[in-house]
Design a protein around this motif. Structure first.
Motif, short mmCIF file in Angstrom:
data_model
loop_
_atom_site.label_atom_id
_atom_site.label_comp_id
_atom_site.label_asym_id
_atom_site.label_seq_id
_atom_site.Cartn_x
_atom_site.Cartn_y
_atom_site.Cartn_z
N ARG A 102 24.44 69.92 44.49
CA ARG A 102 23.04 69.47 44.47
C ARG A 102 22.08 70.57 44.93
O ARG A 102 20.91 70.56 44.56
CB ARG A 102 22.90 68.24 45.36
CG ARG A 102 21.49 67.70 45.39
CD ARG A 102 21.37 66.43 46.19
NE ARG A 102 19.96 66.13 46.45
CZ ARG A 102 19.50 64.97 46.86
NH1 ARG A 102 20.33 63.97 47.05
NH2 ARG A 102 18.22 64.77 47.08
N LEU A 124 28.07 64.50 37.98
CA LEU A 124 26.69 64.25 38.42
C LEU A 124 26.67 63.27 39.60
O LEU A 124 25.99 63.50 40.61
CB LEU A 124 25.87 63.69 37.26
CG LEU A 124 25.61 64.62 36.08
CD1 LEU A 124 24.94 63.86 34.94
CD2 LEU A 124 24.76 65.81 36.50
N ILE A 129 23.45 63.67 42.12
CA ILE A 129 22.39 63.94 41.14
C ILE A 129 22.22 62.69 40.28
O ILE A 129 23.20 62.19 39.72
CB ILE A 129 22.76 65.14 40.25
CG1 ILE A 129 22.93 66.41 41.10
CG2 ILE A 129 21.71 65.36 39.18
CD1 ILE A 129 23.50 67.60 40.33
N PRO A 130 21.00 62.13 40.17
CA PRO A 130 20.80 60.96 39.30
C PRO A 130 21.36 61.21 37.90
O PRO A 130 21.21 62.31 37.36
CB PRO A 130 19.28 60.80 39.28
CG PRO A 130 18.82 61.38 40.58
CD PRO A 130 19.75 62.53 40.85
N ALA A 133 18.25 62.34 33.35
CA ALA A 133 17.32 63.43 33.62
C ALA A 133 15.94 62.90 34.02
O ALA A 133 15.26 63.49 34.87
CB ALA A 133 17.20 64.34 32.40
N ASP A 135 15.21 60.53 35.85
CA ASP A 135 15.17 60.05 37.23
C ASP A 135 15.28 61.16 38.26
O ASP A 135 15.34 60.90 39.47
CB ASP A 135 16.32 59.05 37.46
CG ASP A 135 16.20 57.83 36.56
OD1 ASP A 135 15.06 57.45 36.23
OD2 ASP A 135 17.25 57.25 36.19
N ARG A 136 15.33 62.40 37.81
CA ARG A 136 15.50 63.53 38.73
C ARG A 136 14.15 64.15 39.07
O ARG A 136 13.38 64.49 38.18
CB ARG A 136 16.39 64.61 38.11
CG ARG A 136 17.81 64.15 37.88
CD ARG A 136 18.65 65.22 37.21
NE ARG A 136 19.74 64.59 36.49
CZ ARG A 136 20.15 64.90 35.28
NH1 ARG A 136 19.58 65.88 34.61
NH2 ARG A 136 21.15 64.24 34.71
N PHE A 140 16.22 68.58 42.35
CA PHE A 140 17.57 68.57 41.79
C PHE A 140 17.82 69.76 40.87
O PHE A 140 16.89 70.32 40.29
CB PHE A 140 17.81 67.26 41.02
CG PHE A 140 17.86 66.05 41.90
CD1 PHE A 140 19.00 65.76 42.63
CD2 PHE A 140 16.76 65.22 42.01
CE1 PHE A 140 19.05 64.65 43.45
CE2 PHE A 140 16.79 64.11 42.83
CZ PHE A 140 17.94 63.82 43.56
N ASP A 161 18.97 67.97 31.11
CA ASP A 161 17.62 68.54 31.04
C ASP A 161 17.48 69.45 29.82
O ASP A 161 16.43 69.49 29.20
CB ASP A 161 17.32 69.35 32.31
CG ASP A 161 17.28 68.47 33.55
OD1 ASP A 161 16.41 67.59 33.63
OD2 ASP A 161 18.15 68.65 34.44
N LYS A 189 9.18 71.71 37.14
CA LYS A 189 10.35 71.64 36.25
C LYS A 189 9.91 71.48 34.80
O LYS A 189 10.44 72.12 33.90
CB LYS A 189 11.25 70.48 36.68
CG LYS A 189 12.52 70.35 35.84
CD LYS A 189 13.38 69.17 36.29
CE LYS A 189 14.11 69.46 37.57
NZ LYS A 189 15.09 68.39 37.92
#
Length: 619
Positions: A102, A124, A129-130, A133, A135-136, A140, A161, A189
């Motif tokens: 993470r 994941l 890690i959620p 993608a 939800d991140r 992350f 991602d 991001k």
């Protein structure tokens, strides 16, 4: 002092603790305070499988050549450790530093086969890690996918991602440079992903929308962000000699599946088998310089201490300097007492002569892949192999001292008839008969022929991508026909038969050609407990059927129907160089049983030879 993620108490309770402790020969250690980018490279299967993968070794070496980047490795924890990590709330960690995944900048996952998809979610999940993608947040790692399965990334799209489409030696440095720049500038991001989407070969799923027709097929697939490209072009290395290749690969503490030095002699294949995805994806054929291979072989053997070297490619026999390379290796390896492994050889006099020099005939068996039992079927799949050639090759092998032969076939191919299925037994019988034609005093023990059949799965970017599949019961019936026909043969005691799991085949077919809606079932089945689907002892088809039902998906929509030529596929936004027109033409030629010559005999105009400025190898 290096911290250890797992204490001795845990390590003593689990199977093969050496899977998780790192510190192997040639592994790379760096000071995390002195690098700008931390990249966790993941193979979502058990350590022994992942450590056998050449692609990760290449990228690991390539990334770690950069002073600003530290690439570490992570694999799927086996179920025994998975259970402990969940009970004790331990985060998944990288082998080199033992730091939590993470905390990295990137988690790069190589996706080699469809049956590892639930393991991706395991990685994941254990990393904290959620899964999705969307939800991140900013804290992350960027989750990135690569490898052959990304040529249809859609069933996995909501979990990633970004995807890297193509060979890793091309634009990865550009991507890392862009990330470093954006990280230093404190950009978001989303801003980085918009920059990444402009780099050739990078696909950012959240920047695309899919619409569906009433019948469930795709109506449209379009970018929703101005930075996203209409077409993602496969990245390909045209000069495979002057590029990255590890001369000091990491050596595992425990025996890996491929426990040897791997020397990739070329990429691509000239043959054009219509079922073979790799043969289309990795066009055009590109050979490595023979002097480079000699020097690299020496360096890798010196730096690893391995006792075997394998020449790797889709069709090693087609490497034009194979004789020169082997003469060098035979001399060098005999002095070192190193064995030479030659997978992917064709059945011809040269190959058999070579194998007689490098293999211990008392220990080895020969492997042939006729793929189909009748000439008609071999013409349909464009195998380019006649029964005469097969029997001549087997005969020469028997005369040369071999007595064990493995034969690989496929069932469920397009246009297959019962006669084609029974032809598998008849070909095995003909090979056994050829053995017993040799004078008794010249035979080497009892003839042993192992016939293995897998069930055909249509893959994206092949001429058979339009083909329909069958139900589980249909596949089992096909296997039964072969089994009964083998029992009816005169030499049936010399022939052993086994076949692949039918339910695994059906699932593989769904995941191979699925769309983004399949992700819902994938997440559901993972939460029901599915992991390590590639391992028979853990595969639970009943859980998958429940998951498809809960997601409102009909598995047979993805498997049984033959696609019309004008259907929009989930992967149509990707360009691999081989044109759709060529694939359509090959699909039509298959139904006519027409052979297409290999690339050295005649260029068939698939488009790959001129892709990215390449040159046709015809001649």
């Amino acid at each position: 002092m290096r911290k250890l993620a797992l204490n001795d108490e845990i390590l003593l309770k689990i199977e093969k603790p050496a899977r998780y402790i790192g510190n192997e020969v040639n592994s790379v250690m760096k000071d995390p305070e002195k690098v700008d980018i931390r990249f966790a490279m993941c193979f979502p299967d058990v350590y022994e499988i992942g450590m056998s993968h050449l692609g990760i070794q290449i990228l690991y070496d390539m990334f770690n050549r950069r002073k600003d980047t530290w690439c570490e490795r992570v694999y799927s924890p086996w179920p025994d450790l998975d259970k402990v990590m969940r009970e004790k709330n331990l985060p998944l960690f990288a082998l080199e530093s033992q730091d939590p995944i993470r905390d990295f900048d990137f988690l790069g996952i190589t996706i080699q086969y469809e049956m590892c998809y639930t393991n991706i979610l395991q990685v994941l999940d254990l990393s904290g890690i959620p899964l999705r993608a969307a939800d991140r947040g900013e804290s992350f790692p960027l989750v990135m996918g690569g490898g052959p399965c990304t040529y249809n990334p859609e069933p996995l799209a909501p979990f990633f991602d970004l995807f890297y489409i193509g060979e890793g030696e091309t634009v990865f440095y550009e991507l890392l440079d862009a990330y470093k720049e954006y990280k230093k500038a404190g950009k978001s991001k989303k801003e980085f992903l918009e920059r990444a989407a402009e780099i050739p070969g990078i696909y950012v799923p959240c920047f695309y929308d899919t619409a569906y027709k009433e019948d469930g097929t795709i109506a449209s697939f379009r970018p929703n962000n101005p930075h996203a490209k209409e077409k993602i072009e496969k990245q390909v290395v045209m000069d495979v000699t002057n590029t990255y290749y590890p001369d000091k690969p990491v050596v595992p503490f425990i025996k890996a599946t491929q426990d040897r030095v791997t020397l990739e002699v070329q990429r691509g294949c000239i043959r054009g088998c219509r079922f073979c995805q790799a043969g289309m994806l990795y066009r055009p054929t590109r050979e490595r310089d023979v002097e480079f291979l000699k020097n690299t072989a020496k360096s890798m053997l010196d730096s690893t201490g391995y006792e075997e070297i394998s020449l790797s490619s889709l069709s090693t026999s087609d490497y034009s300097k194979l004789k020169e390379l082997l003469e060098y290796l035979i001399e060098d390896c005999s002095e070192r007492k190193v064995n030479i492994s030659l997978p992917s050889l064709r059945i011809d006099s040269f190959s058999l002569d070579v194998m007689s020099k490098v293999q211990d005939i008392k220990k080895s068996s020969l492997t042939f892949a006729p793929e189909a039992g009748t000439q008609r079927m071999r013409d349909v799949i464009n195998k380019g192999l006649t029964e005469e050639v097969i029997l001549e090759g087997a005969g020469k092998a028997f005369e040369g001292g071999w007595s064990r032969v493995k034969l690989y076939f496929m069932l469920g191919l397009p246009t297959e008839t019962e006669e084609d299925m029974k032809g598998i037994a008849h070909l095995a019988e003909a090979i056994a008969k050829r053995y017993y034609e040799i004078p008794k005093d010249q035979r080497h023990g009892k003839c042993q022929i192992v016939v293995s059949t897998s069930f055909f799965v249509p893959k994206p970017f092949t001429p058979f991508q339009w083909a329909g599949m069958f139900r589980k019961e249909d596949y089992l019936e096909k296997a039964k026909i072969v089994k009964e026909e083998i029992k009816a043969q005169l030499n049936q005691k010399s022939i052993k038969y086994n076949y692949h799991e039918a339910d695994v085949t059906v699932l593989e077919g769904i995941l191979a050609r699925g769309d983004r809606r399949v992700a819902e079932a994938l997440e559901t089945v993972y939460k029901k407990g599915a992991i390590f689907d590639a391992w028979s002892e853990y595969f639970r088809y009943d859980l998958w059927l429940e998951a498809f039902e809960e997601a409102g998906l009909d598995p047979e929509f993805y498997t049984l129907r033959e696609r019309p030529l004008d259907e929009i596929f989930p992967w149509d936004f990707i360009s691999i160089g081989v044109s759709r027109k060529f694939l359509e033409k090959e699909w039509e030629r298959a139904h006519k049983g027409e052979i297409t010559p290999n690339c050295r005999m005649k260029c068939s105009g698939c488009g790959a030879a001129a892709y990215k400025g390449g040159v046709c190898i015809e001649g």
